[in-house]
Design a protein around this motif. Sequence first.
Motif, PDB file in Angstrom:
ATOM      1  N   VAL A   9       0.888  -1.163   0.000  1.00 59.38           N
ATOM      2  CA  VAL A   9       0.000   0.000   0.000  1.00 59.38           C
ATOM      3  C   VAL A   9       0.921   1.205   0.000  1.00 59.38           C
ATOM      4  O   VAL A   9       1.768   1.343   0.891  1.00 59.38           O
ATOM      5  N   LEU A  25      -3.037   7.581  -3.703  1.00 59.59           N
ATOM      6  CA  LEU A  25      -3.027   6.216  -3.186  1.00 59.59           C
ATOM      7  C   LEU A  25      -2.699   5.241  -4.308  1.00 59.59           C
ATOM      8  O   LEU A  25      -3.271   5.307  -5.388  1.00 59.59           O
ATOM      9  N   SER A  30      -3.162  -2.223  -2.851  1.00 60.62           N
ATOM     10  CA  SER A  30      -4.350  -1.365  -2.960  1.00 60.62           C
ATOM     11  C   SER A  30      -5.123  -1.673  -4.232  1.00 60.62           C
ATOM     12  O   SER A  30      -6.357  -1.817  -4.211  1.00 60.62           O
ATOM     13  N   VAL A  48       1.892   0.325   6.301  1.00 60.81           N
ATOM     14  CA  VAL A  48       1.921   1.749   5.962  1.00 60.81           C
ATOM     15  C   VAL A  48       2.626   2.499   7.083  1.00 60.81           C
ATOM     16  O   VAL A  48       2.779   1.981   8.193  1.00 60.81           O
ATOM     17  N   GLU A  57      -7.215   5.514   4.056  1.00 64.83           N
ATOM     18  CA  GLU A  57      -7.687   4.297   4.722  1.00 64.83           C
ATOM     19  C   GLU A  57      -9.187   4.128   4.505  1.00 64.83           C
ATOM     20  O   GLU A  57      -9.673   3.014   4.290  1.00 64.83           O
ATOM     21  N   LEU A  60     -10.294   2.378   1.326  1.00 65.54           N
ATOM     22  CA  LEU A  60     -10.287   0.914   1.408  1.00 65.54           C
ATOM     23  C   LEU A  60     -11.452   0.400   2.253  1.00 65.54           C
ATOM     24  O   LEU A  60     -12.116  -0.569   1.879  1.00 65.54           O
ATOM     25  N   LEU A  70      -3.544  -4.733   8.159  1.00 67.68           N
ATOM     26  CA  LEU A  70      -2.803  -3.552   7.719  1.00 67.68           C
ATOM     27  C   LEU A  70      -1.985  -3.024   8.899  1.00 67.68           C
ATOM     28  O   LEU A  70      -2.513  -2.433   9.829  1.00 67.68           O
ATOM     29  N   THR A  77       5.275   5.985   4.495  1.00 69.11           N
ATOM     30  CA  THR A  77       4.722   4.969   3.614  1.00 69.11           C
ATOM     31  C   THR A  77       5.550   4.884   2.331  1.00 69.11           C
ATOM     32  O   THR A  77       6.106   5.879   1.861  1.00 69.11           O
TER      33      THR A  77
END
Length: 306
Positions: A9, A25, A30, A48, A57, A60, A70, A77
């Motif tokens: 991610v 993102l 992902s 992350v 977040e 998702l 996660l 990140t």
Amino acid sequence: MSVLVVGSVAYDGIETPRGKVDRVLGGAGSHIALAASHFTNVRLVAVVGDDFAPADEEVLRRRNIDLEGLERAPGKTFFWQGVYSESMNERRTLVTDLNVFADFQPRLPESYRDTPLILLGNIQPSLQATVVDQATNRGFVAGDTMNYWIERTPDELARTIRSWDAILINDEEARQLSGETDLRASAAAIQAMGPTSVVIKRGEYGAALFHGDDCFLVPAHPLTTLVDPTGAGDAFAGGFMGWLDRCGIDRSSHPEQWQSQLRRAVVYGSIMGSFCCEQFGVDGLRNLTLERIDARYEEFQALLAY
């Protein structure tokens, strides 16, 4: 049913002939998770940094992706930045900052361990192997790899893919891994390494499925506007695996039906890859509806009919 997804991610900085974004993102995990979430439940294992935004977040979570796996680690990140050529067939990497991903050690929560379908994103082969070792109810394992691992860790990669049921790689990687130039010969050589199903992604030329002696070719969807091809291969993998979970076929009891569903999964993979290319980052996958996906499936049927 659920699909277990392991991958990155990340944040991406992307420049194409259609525009530029500095930070969106991205990451294989992902793209895979968002694509698969349109067909089934997804359990995501990734890491992350403490700079990972709550809004990302939420992207998702809104797709009902289980984020118990996660991990949040101190630091930044994973960040990648690249520029695409005018044709978008080539890209030049400007920045690769692994950050917290450099020390990523996938750990499956107890609630994930019995997930039968596992999709291993492009990470170090030894880490992919540890994920499979932690799983207690393996039904179908598929994975991705890249030229870096093929060149740097060939023995480790060979041991890892021996336990896979399917491998999803691009045509250049298939030739490099197999040592063959012809795609059918490449697939046969890779099948001899372990995976019974080999999916070769061919970018703008579509994809090829090799399962046993069966060969199935799917064209790429003819897009009117190609914005950003980043993550299209991962979206393909998510669509492929998501559909296999949704169809619910027992491959050992119904091999002919399973082969048919593998073909359909390749079509759905191509569909999700095409949606991914229409917007920057994961935006092409965020707000899809099954109605739009089914409409594009009908378009694919028309492309394949004669």
